[in-house]
Design a protein around this motif. Structure first.
Motif, PDB file in Angstrom:
ATOM      1  N   GLU A  22       0.830  -1.205   0.000  1.00  0.00           N
ATOM      2  CA  GLU A  22       0.000   0.000   0.000  1.00  0.00           C
ATOM      3  C   GLU A  22       0.867   1.259   0.000  1.00  0.00           C
ATOM      4  O   GLU A  22       0.511   2.273  -0.608  1.00  0.00           O
ATOM      5  N   ASP A  23       2.005   1.191   0.677  1.00  0.00           N
ATOM      6  CA  ASP A  23       2.928   2.328   0.669  1.00  0.00           C
ATOM      7  C   ASP A  23       3.452   2.575  -0.737  1.00  0.00           C
ATOM      8  O   ASP A  23       3.548   3.718  -1.191  1.00  0.00           O
ATOM      9  N   LEU A  24       3.782   1.516  -1.431  1.00  0.00           N
ATOM     10  CA  LEU A  24       4.262   1.642  -2.812  1.00  0.00           C
ATOM     11  C   LEU A  24       3.171   2.201  -3.720  1.00  0.00           C
ATOM     12  O   LEU A  24       3.432   3.025  -4.598  1.00  0.00           O
ATOM     13  N   ARG A  25       1.940   1.792  -3.503  1.00  0.00           N
ATOM     14  CA  ARG A  25       0.821   2.229  -4.347  1.00  0.00           C
ATOM     15  C   ARG A  25       0.488   3.698  -4.124  1.00  0.00           C
ATOM     16  O   ARG A  25       0.277   4.451  -5.080  1.00  0.00           O
ATOM     17  N   HIS A  26       0.476   4.136  -2.875  1.00  0.00           N
ATOM     18  CA  HIS A  26       0.047   5.501  -2.554  1.00  0.00           C
ATOM     19  C   HIS A  26       1.201   6.460  -2.276  1.00  0.00           C
ATOM     20  O   HIS A  26       0.958   7.645  -2.070  1.00  0.00           O
ATOM     21  N   ARG A  27       2.435   5.972  -2.212  1.00  0.00           N
ATOM     22  CA  ARG A  27       3.619   6.802  -1.953  1.00  0.00           C
ATOM     23  C   ARG A  27       3.429   7.650  -0.689  1.00  0.00           C
ATOM     24  O   ARG A  27       3.408   8.878  -0.735  1.00  0.00           O
ATOM     25  N   VAL A  28       3.303   6.968   0.427  1.00  0.00           N
ATOM     26  CA  VAL A  28       3.007   7.627   1.694  1.00  0.00           C
ATOM     27  C   VAL A  28       4.279   7.983   2.464  1.00  0.00           C
ATOM     28  O   VAL A  28       4.449   9.117   2.918  1.00  0.00           O
ATOM     29  N   SER A  29       5.173   7.035   2.648  1.00  0.00           N
ATOM     30  CA  SER A  29       6.381   7.270   3.436  1.00  0.00           C
ATOM     31  C   SER A  29       7.290   8.276   2.740  1.00  0.00           C
ATOM     32  O   SER A  29       7.176   8.513   1.528  1.00  0.00           O
ATOM     33  N   ILE A  30       8.205   8.857   3.494  1.00  0.00           N
ATOM     34  CA  ILE A  30       9.084   9.895   2.940  1.00  0.00           C
ATOM     35  C   ILE A  30       9.933   9.367   1.782  1.00  0.00           C
ATOM     36  O   ILE A  30       9.986  10.007   0.719  1.00  0.00           O
ATOM     37  N   PRO A  31      10.602   8.212   1.906  1.00  0.00           N
ATOM     38  CA  PRO A  31      11.396   7.720   0.768  1.00  0.00           C
ATOM     39  C   PRO A  31      10.561   7.478  -0.493  1.00  0.00           C
ATOM     40  O   PRO A  31      11.029   7.722  -1.609  1.00  0.00           O
ATOM     41  N   ARG A  32       9.310   7.022  -0.306  1.00  0.00           N
ATOM     42  CA  ARG A  32       8.464   6.738  -1.468  1.00  0.00           C
ATOM     43  C   ARG A  32       7.921   8.029  -2.091  1.00  0.00           C
ATOM     44  O   ARG A  32       7.516   8.034  -3.257  1.00  0.00           O
ATOM     45  N   ALA A  33       7.884   9.112  -1.336  1.00  0.00           N
ATOM     46  CA  ALA A  33       7.396  10.393  -1.868  1.00  0.00           C
ATOM     47  C   ALA A  33       8.432  11.049  -2.771  1.00  0.00           C
ATOM     48  O   ALA A  33       8.109  11.969  -3.524  1.00  0.00           O
ATOM     49  N   ILE A  34       9.679  10.576  -2.698  1.00  0.00           N
ATOM     50  CA  ILE A  34      10.764  11.125  -3.513  1.00  0.00           C
ATOM     51  C   ILE A  34      10.957  10.240  -4.735  1.00  0.00           C
ATOM     52  O   ILE A  34      11.049   9.013  -4.619  1.00  0.00           O
ATOM     53  N   ARG A  35      11.034  10.867  -5.898  1.00  0.00           N
ATOM     54  CA  ARG A  35      11.194  10.107  -7.131  1.00  0.00           C
ATOM     55  C   ARG A  35      12.585  10.357  -7.707  1.00  0.00           C
ATOM     56  O   ARG A  35      12.927  11.485  -8.056  1.00  0.00           O
ATOM     57  N   SER A  36      13.362   9.290  -7.779  1.00  0.00           N
ATOM     58  CA  SER A  36      14.685   9.367  -8.391  1.00  0.00           C
ATOM     59  C   SER A  36      14.780   8.226  -9.393  1.00  0.00           C
ATOM     60  O   SER A  36      14.946   7.056  -9.022  1.00  0.00           O
ATOM     61  N   VAL A  37      14.627   8.561 -10.670  1.00  0.00           N
ATOM     62  CA  VAL A  37      14.518   7.531 -11.712  1.00  0.00           C
ATOM     63  C   VAL A  37      15.821   6.779 -11.888  1.00  0.00           C
ATOM     64  O   VAL A  37      15.859   5.560 -11.987  1.00  0.00           O
ATOM     65  N   GLY A  38      16.927   7.510 -11.966  1.00  0.00           N
ATOM     66  CA  GLY A  38      18.189   6.831 -12.210  1.00  0.00           C
ATOM     67  C   GLY A  38      19.370   7.703 -11.877  1.00  0.00           C
ATOM     68  O   GLY A  38      19.244   8.899 -11.637  1.00  0.00           O
ATOM     69  N   ALA A  39      20.531   7.085 -11.829  1.00  0.00           N
ATOM     70  CA  ALA A  39      21.772   7.784 -11.527  1.00  0.00           C
ATOM     71  C   ALA A  39      22.820   7.372 -12.554  1.00  0.00           C
ATOM     72  O   ALA A  39      22.658   6.358 -13.239  1.00  0.00           O
ATOM     73  N   PRO A  40      23.896   8.133 -12.691  1.00  0.00           N
ATOM     74  CA  PRO A  40      24.961   7.748 -13.619  1.00  0.00           C
ATOM     75  C   PRO A  40      25.495   6.352 -13.301  1.00  0.00           C
ATOM     76  O   PRO A  40      25.523   5.931 -12.139  1.00  0.00           O
ATOM     77  N   ASP A  41      25.894   5.633 -14.337  1.00  0.00           N
ATOM     78  CA  ASP A  41      26.380   4.264 -14.159  1.00  0.00           C
ATOM     79  C   ASP A  41      27.622   4.206 -13.278  1.00  0.00           C
ATOM     80  O   ASP A  41      27.937   3.158 -12.709  1.00  0.00           O
ATOM     81  N   THR A  42      28.334   5.313 -13.174  1.00  0.00           N
ATOM     82  CA  THR A  42      29.564   5.338 -12.383  1.00  0.00           C
ATOM     83  C   THR A  42      29.287   5.367 -10.876  1.00  0.00           C
ATOM     84  O   THR A  42      30.198   5.161 -10.083  1.00  0.00           O
ATOM     85  N   ILE A  43      28.038   5.617 -10.499  1.00  0.00           N
ATOM     86  CA  ILE A  43      27.676   5.699  -9.075  1.00  0.00           C
ATOM     87  C   ILE A  43      26.959   4.418  -8.664  1.00  0.00           C
ATOM     88  O   ILE A  43      25.881   4.102  -9.170  1.00  0.00           O
ATOM     89  N   GLU A  44      27.554   3.676  -7.760  1.00  0.00           N
ATOM     90  CA  GLU A  44      26.991   2.398  -7.345  1.00  0.00           C
ATOM     91  C   GLU A  44      26.057   2.531  -6.141  1.00  0.00           C
ATOM     92  O   GLU A  44      25.175   1.704  -5.948  1.00  0.00           O
ATOM     93  N   ASP A  45      26.262   3.554  -5.322  1.00  0.00           N
ATOM     94  CA  ASP A  45      25.469   3.712  -4.098  1.00  0.00           C
ATOM     95  C   ASP A  45      24.514   4.892  -4.219  1.00  0.00           C
ATOM     96  O   ASP A  45      24.505   5.789  -3.377  1.00  0.00           O
ATOM     97  N   ALA A  46      23.699   4.899  -5.283  1.00  0.00           N
ATOM     98  CA  ALA A  46      22.812   6.042  -5.556  1.00  0.00           C
ATOM     99  C   ALA A  46      21.803   6.271  -4.436  1.00  0.00           C
ATOM    100  O   ALA A  46      21.391   7.409  -4.184  1.00  0.00           O
ATOM    101  N   THR A  47      21.396   5.202  -3.744  1.00  0.00           N
ATOM    102  CA  THR A  47      20.398   5.367  -2.671  1.00  0.00           C
ATOM    103  C   THR A  47      20.928   6.238  -1.532  1.00  0.00           C
ATOM    104  O   THR A  47      20.145   6.859  -0.818  1.00  0.00           O
ATOM    105  N   LYS A  48      22.251   6.291  -1.370  1.00  0.00           N
ATOM    106  CA  LYS A  48      22.823   7.115  -0.302  1.00  0.00           C
ATOM    107  C   LYS A  48      22.579   8.599  -0.544  1.00  0.00           C
ATOM    108  O   LYS A  48      22.505   9.382   0.394  1.00  0.00           O
ATOM    109  N   PHE A  49      22.434   8.984  -1.818  1.00  0.00           N
ATOM    110  CA  PHE A  49      22.178  10.386  -2.136  1.00  0.00           C
ATOM    111  C   PHE A  49      20.755  10.759  -1.711  1.00  0.00           C
ATOM    112  O   PHE A  49      20.522  11.845  -1.184  1.00  0.00           O
ATOM    113  N   THR A  50      19.803   9.845  -1.953  1.00  0.00           N
ATOM    114  CA  THR A  50      18.430  10.090  -1.496  1.00  0.00           C
ATOM    115  C   THR A  50      18.372  10.123   0.027  1.00  0.00           C
ATOM    116  O   THR A  50      17.683  10.964   0.616  1.00  0.00           O
TER     117      THR A  50
END
Length: 252
Positions: free
Chosen positions: A115-143
């Motif tokens: 339900e969180d994924l469907r409605h984007r309720v939590s803070i991480p789900r409210a942020i949209r980050s489609v992709g990062a450069p291939d050279t960055i392996e830990d893109a989630t750390k930026f979010t």
């Protein structure tokens, strides 16, 4: 056709929502002027029912308030040769300028991951980050870094257990808005859940606007950038001259 007709008859005979939200706001407009240092919005409501209150699972309420979204570039700094420099950067496609989540219990107990994924309720789900450069392996750390910075400034809030529910019918909560607000519509959503599943949803908006001198300066910076720049330069020079004059007076 026979199956279609049977399906339509089934839909038409479904009962109305057993529980739905009737909402109220202490105010639906927030005005920002030169003395603005934050505000508080009281959100209250009731649950309208077409059937008796179910005994279990208990009703839970979630409220989210989301400011206008914007693109954000998050940069990583590293110390090289004794100097901190920007290295990698990730562009977050859409991040709310302000986001608050209030719940009647722990968020993990109020809402399932699906339900969180469907409605984007939590803070991480409210942020949209489609992709990062291939050279960055830990893109989630930026979010994670963006959430940490925004949370420290009180622009991202997770307020668990702050919604009061009386007799599983009346609910209320207060959300504090910081001084640094972006002008625009603040989308407000209320979710009723049972067993972690959303059973009803209601949406409204709170409008945040600049007034007085703040509004005039904002419009000037957008519509007459040259005049705004010259005026800012003149104010800076005048302030510097005044400070220097005061210093000379006290020194004498």
């Amino acid at each position: 056709m026979r199956y279609l007709a049977a399906f339509l008859i089934f839909i038409l005979t479904l009962p109305a929502l057993a529980e739905e939200v009737v909402l109220g706001l202490s105010k639906d407009t927030v005005s920002i002027d030169t003395s603005f240092d934050g505000s508080e919005i009281l959100i209250f409501g009731a649950v309208k029912r077409e059937a008796p209150i179910p005994a279990e699972p208990r009703l839970q309420v979630i409220v989210t308030v989301s400011g206008p979204s914007e693109e954000v570039v998050v940069r990583r700094k590293e110390k090289r040769l004794g100097i901190w420099v920007n290295t990698d950067a990730v562009e977050v496609d859409r991040a709310p300028s302000f986001y608050a989540v209030s719940t009647s219990t722990l968020l993990g107990l109020s809402l399932t991951d699906t339900e969180d994924l469907r409605h984007r309720v939590s803070i991480p789900r409210a942020i949209r980050s489609v992709g990062a450069p291939d050279t960055i392996e830990d893109a989630t750390k930026f979010t994670d870094a963006l959430i940490r910075i925004k949370s420290k400034a009180n622009q991202y809030q997770l307020n668990e257990g702050t919604i009061s529910i009386d007799e599983q019918t009346l609910f209320r909560t207060a959300i504090k808005l910081p001084a640094a607000l972006t002008e625009g519509d603040y989308k407000t959503r209320i979710f009723l859940t049972r067993g972690g599943n959303v059973i009803s949803k209601y949406e409204t908006s709170i409008y945040v606007r600049k007034v007085g001198l703040e509004r005039w300066l904002f419009k000037l910076s957008r519509e007459n950038a040259l005049i705004y720049g010259l005026m800012s330069l003149a104010i800076a020079i005048s302030a510097g001259w005044l400070a220097s004059a005061v210093f000379r007076i006290f020194r004498a």
